[in-house]
Design an enzyme around this catalytic site. Structure first.
Site, PDB file in Angstrom:
ATOM      1  N   ARG A 156      -4.731   5.707  -8.607  1.00  0.00           N
ATOM      2  CA  ARG A 156      -4.413   7.129  -8.629  1.00  0.00           C
ATOM      3  C   ARG A 156      -4.222   7.644 -10.058  1.00  0.00           C
ATOM      4  NH1 ARG A 156       0.396   7.363  -4.215  1.00  0.00           N
ATOM      5  NH2 ARG A 156       0.234   9.620  -4.602  1.00  0.00           N
ATOM      6  N   LEU A 195       0.861  -1.176   0.000  1.00  0.00           N
ATOM      7  CA  LEU A 195       0.000   0.000   0.000  1.00  0.00           C
ATOM      8  C   LEU A 195       0.893   1.221   0.000  1.00  0.00           C
ATOM      9  CD1 LEU A 195      -2.687  -0.899   2.725  1.00  0.00           C
ATOM     10  CD2 LEU A 195      -2.946  -1.060   0.248  1.00  0.00           C
ATOM     11  N   ASP A 196       0.469   2.288  -0.693  1.00  0.00           N
ATOM     12  CA  ASP A 196       1.232   3.533  -0.642  1.00  0.00           C
ATOM     13  C   ASP A 196       1.267   4.051   0.791  1.00  0.00           C
ATOM     14  OD1 ASP A 196       1.595   3.450  -3.374  1.00  0.00           O
ATOM     15  OD2 ASP A 196      -0.155   4.695  -3.795  1.00  0.00           O
ATOM     16  N   ARG A 197       2.239   4.872   1.069  1.00  0.00           N
ATOM     17  CA  ARG A 197       2.435   5.380   2.428  1.00  0.00           C
ATOM     18  C   ARG A 197       1.185   6.071   2.974  1.00  0.00           C
ATOM     19  NH1 ARG A 197       7.576   9.088   4.404  1.00  0.00           N
ATOM     20  NH2 ARG A 197       6.938   9.305   6.565  1.00  0.00           N
TER      21      ARG A 197
END
Length: 338
Positions: free
Chosen positions: A257, A149-151
């Site tokens: 995104r 997962l992205d930060r």
């Protein structure tokens, strides 16, 4: 040139002035070459690692490779002398976090990852999620991420506590058995009740070593085309915002995104592909709407247990800051439901 099986001594302030060749064992089988180096050289900026890869100083089986090359057992990796720049880099060491456990047995661990914590340590970050979990449980012999997962993304994060579970989970992901759904808020009024988006992506690295992704525009033999498929379902509309459910059919980097930004519906709070003026206003809490992070939450994950074959359904509740943003929207802006 010196060949060794393990390189426990590599993470020193300054590497010896020699080239080292490591034989890849089962533990690193399937790992990307850039992540292989990030894991071993936590004090080295990612931009420096990417420079070594681009210049050919890092080689596999005596051949130049790209940053996305996946290692295979018995590969021979050429590791050049590397400085860690410890004196020039400030390492962040946050206290160990207590993660909400959604599921755990002897094969798997699922947590509700908070926003703002990276899944892996990197440049300037000594403790990501997996490093913190390993520090909490030094008796665990194996622990690896099943996916990432992205930060700034919160929600369901799955890890494997056995290599056999990791291999089987990855097989299910490749074959589309694992179902992952996200809650996402976008700028603008989304019209379609359900929309399937198939737009191939291309990954690249900026001059400062930052990973970026863009939608492929026509055929280009020099760029690697990555097929990407997302299904978006409209959950709720406001005057200038829309709440969507995003179901991943493929799991490309920044897929949700980039797909949304390309369609003209950037994710609220996205600092890479979003509407930066809107993000600034929300950071300052103008018009009584405040949001200090990206509105992207991994809400659920469904799969077959890699050992028992039983169905697993994991869910993570929407965090308080995102729930508060929804409530403020309902108070301030008339709602149109799909």
């Amino acid at each position: 040139m010196k060949s060794i099986g393990k390189i426990n001594t590599l993470n020193k302030n300054i590497m010896p002035d020699m080239v080292i060749v490591e034989n890849i064992n089962e533990e690193a089988d399937g790992q990307r070459i850039d992540n292989f180096f990030f894991k071993r050289f936590k004090r080295v900026p990612k931009s420096h690692i990417y420079q070594l890869l681009r210049s050919g100083q890092v080689r596999v089986n005596s051949k130049r490779i790209n940053a996305d090359y996946r290692l295979q057992q018995n590969d021979k990796v050429r590791i050049p002398p590397i400085r860690t720049f410890q004196s020039a880099q400030k390492i962040i060491k946050p206290p160990l976090a207590a993660f909400e456990v959604l599921f755990e047995d002897e094969w798997l661990l699922a947590i509700n990852k908070p926003s703002g914590i990276a899944v892996h340590g990197g440049s300037g970050i000594s403790y990501g999620v997996i490093e913190q979990l390993r520090a909490h449980h030094p008796d665990w012999k194996f622990l690896e991420l099943v996916h990432r997962l992205d930060r700034e993304t919160s929600g369901v994060l799955l890890l494997a506590k056995k290599r056999s579970a990791l291999v089987e989970a990855h097989r299910q992901i490749r074959e589309g058995i694992v179902q992952k759904r996200y809650s996402v808020m976008v700028k603008g009024r989304w019209r379609n009740a359900k929309q399937s988006v198939k737009l191939s992506l291309n990954k690249f690295v900026t001059a400062d070593g930052e990973r970026r992704v863009m939608v492929m525009s026509g055929k280009n033999e020099e760029k690697k085309e990555l097929p990407a498929h997302t299904v978006f379902t409209l959950k709720k509309n406001w005057q200038n915002f829309s709440l969507l459910e995003a179901e991943l059919k493929t799991g490309r980097t920044h897929q949700i995104r980039v797909h949304l930004a390309h369609l003209g519906f950037p994710i609220v709070g996205d600092d890479k592909y979003g509407d930066f003026e809107l993000n600034k206003k929300l950071m300052k809490g103008k018009q009584r709407l405040a949001l200090k992070r990206m509105f992207l939450h991994a809400a659920s994950l469904k799969m077959t247990h890699p050992a028992t074959g039983e169905y697993i359904g994991l869910e993570a509740a929407l965090p308080n800051d995102l729930t508060a943003f929804l409530q403020r929207l309902d108070e301030e802006i008339p709602v149109n439901r799909p």
